[in-house]
Design a protein around this motif. Structure first.
Motif, PDB file in Angstrom:
ATOM      1  N   ASP A 162       0.869  -1.180   0.000  1.00 43.99           N
ATOM      2  CA  ASP A 162       0.000   0.000   0.000  1.00 43.99           C
ATOM      3  C   ASP A 162       0.903   1.227   0.000  1.00 43.99           C
ATOM      4  N   SER A 192      -2.004  -2.032  -4.016  1.00 44.38           N
ATOM      5  CA  SER A 192      -3.429  -2.247  -3.769  1.00 44.38           C
ATOM      6  C   SER A 192      -4.297  -1.146  -4.369  1.00 44.38           C
ATOM      7  N   ASP A 193      -3.718   0.041  -4.581  1.00 40.44           N
ATOM      8  CA  ASP A 193      -4.445   1.162  -5.189  1.00 40.44           C
ATOM      9  C   ASP A 193      -3.501   1.894  -6.133  1.00 40.44           C
ATOM     10  N   GLN A 249      -4.195   5.718  -7.185  1.00 42.39           N
ATOM     11  CA  GLN A 249      -3.883   6.670  -6.124  1.00 42.39           C
ATOM     12  C   GLN A 249      -2.370   6.847  -5.991  1.00 42.39           C
TER      13      GLN A 249
END
Length: 404
Positions: free
Chosen positions: A289, A318-319, A322
């Motif tokens: 992350d 995970s993102d 972003q």
């Protein structure tokens, strides 16, 4: 019981029983064939519990080891298995498997026998393996593991530290020039070019009217942040990055921060005086992350134009969107952002190519870097060079820009 439920139960029994059975069939006699993902699960478990993937090491294997369970011939074999289980199983399960590995793969014997340890050649892969197992080791084994990691760190530092110091110091010195240099600060190449119009044909020399020199680097003239993905697949990169971070921190003209992350963020900056402490502060494994780590690192960007930010990650995040947005914000603020999918000896790292291409579209260089090239990379970045061009000139693996 419905057919899907029945098949799922058979699948679970198949994974529990292992295979192939006496019949030699991969279904182990229960009529359940495994898909590709389950085959990986089965192979990872078999390597540990059935002895399918490791050979015995040691002069006198135990009765259990004689059946095939033991340490493989090289640490990278164990390291590859550890990376596989971290990819396949949740963190809680990985912890159980690692503890079992200490017993079943003969790692306890390896770590508790200094005489045996002296017969092996510690390397980056061995250090990465020990670091990934440190939390599963008995306390007495950690002291031996630390000795091995220290030996690896010392050998790598002897080879890589001075090139990094020289490259970065030279770059910092060249970043400030003045027109009233002392004799030992004169840049004669720049001075000659500056005074070509004053060339004296009779004396066959240039009469320097203006001197160009290197200025003295001020303390904390530049800042560097190394942000390290500590997921299991990045183990070797973390070893190298920890050593480089400690070397950079030793330079008084440079402000250095080292942050590691998985799903949590840990600032190791205060431990940079000892690279072994840095490495033992890393918790290899877990998820990835990146965004919270980037948010934490924003506090270091006091003077963005004088800051080099290096993200070392395989980008399996995970993102991802972003993460890309935050990196783009750093770049737009004036920070020199560099993304390294790997910092190790592997010339063909595995990384998320789609995310890498989107990051490159923001004019952020993304390429795999070997340890030998890292000093030159930092010198180029701190000196204001085009890092992407620098990497391309050296044939380093780079991501191609792709619009989102």
């Amino acid at each position: 019981m419905t057919q899907p439920e029945s098949q799922e139960r058979l699948r679970r029994w198949r994974l529990l029983l292992g295979g192939p059975g006496r019949s030699g069939q991969s279904a182990d006699g229960i009529g359940c064939e495994l898909n590709a993902q389950d085959t990986r699960l089965d192979a990872a478990l078999a390597a540990l519990y059935d002895g399918a993937g490791f050979k015995v090491q040691g002069d006198k294997p135990t009765k259990k080891e004689s059946k095939g369970v033991g340490l493989g011939q090289s640490a990278p074999t164990v390291a590859a298995w550890l990376g596989e289980v971290r990819d396949l199983f949740p963190q809680s399960t990985v912890q159980v498997l690692q503890k079992d590995a200490v017993e079943r793969l003969n790692l306890r014997h390896l770590l508790l026998e200094p005489e045996l340890m002296d017969t092996i050649e510690p390397d980056v892969n061995m250090a990465a393996t020990l670091l990934s197992l440190k939390d599963a080791m008995p306390s007495e084994a950690k002291a031996v593991a630390r000795q091995v990691v220290k030996k690896v760190v010392d050998e790598l530092s002897a080879r890589l530290a001075e090139p990094l110091r020289s490259a970065v110091t030279g770059s910092l010195n060249r970043s400030q020039r003045n027109l009233r240099p002392r004799q030992n600060e004169i840049d004669w190449g720049k001075t000659v070019l500056k005074n070509l119009k004053t060339y004296d044909p009779e004396r066959k020399t240039v009469i320097p009217e203006k001197l160009v020199g290197y200025g003295r680097a001020r303390r904390h003239l530049k800042s560097v942040t190394l942000c390290l993905d500590q997921s299991g697949s990045m183990a070797s990169s973390v070893v190298y990055a920890g050593i480089f971070g400690a070397v950079l921190a030793s330079l008084p003209a440079l402000k250095t921060n080292v942050v590691v992350y998985d799903t949590a963020v840990v600032d190791l900056t205060e431990q940079l005086s000892d690279p072994v402490d840095v490495l033992f502060g890393v918790q290899l494994g877990g998820g990835t992350d990146t965004s919270p780590a980037l948010e934490y690192c924003k506090s270091f960007l006091k003077s963005p134009e004088d800051h080099v930010f290096v993200l070392i990650s395989d980008l399996y995040d995970s993102d991802g969107p972003q993460m890309i947005r935050r990196l783009a914000e750093f770049r737009e603020a004036g920070v020199r952002v560099i993304v390294l999918p790997a910092l190790d000896d592997d010339g063909t790292p595995s990384y998320h190519h789609e995310y890498a291409a989107q990051i490159a579209a923001h004019d952020i260089p993304v390429f795999a870097c070997t340890p030998e090239h890292f000093p030159g990379l930092m010198a180029a970045a701190l000196g204001g060079e085009d890092v992407a061009a620098w990497a391309a000139a050296r044939g380093l693996v780079a991501a191609r820009a792709k619009t989102q």
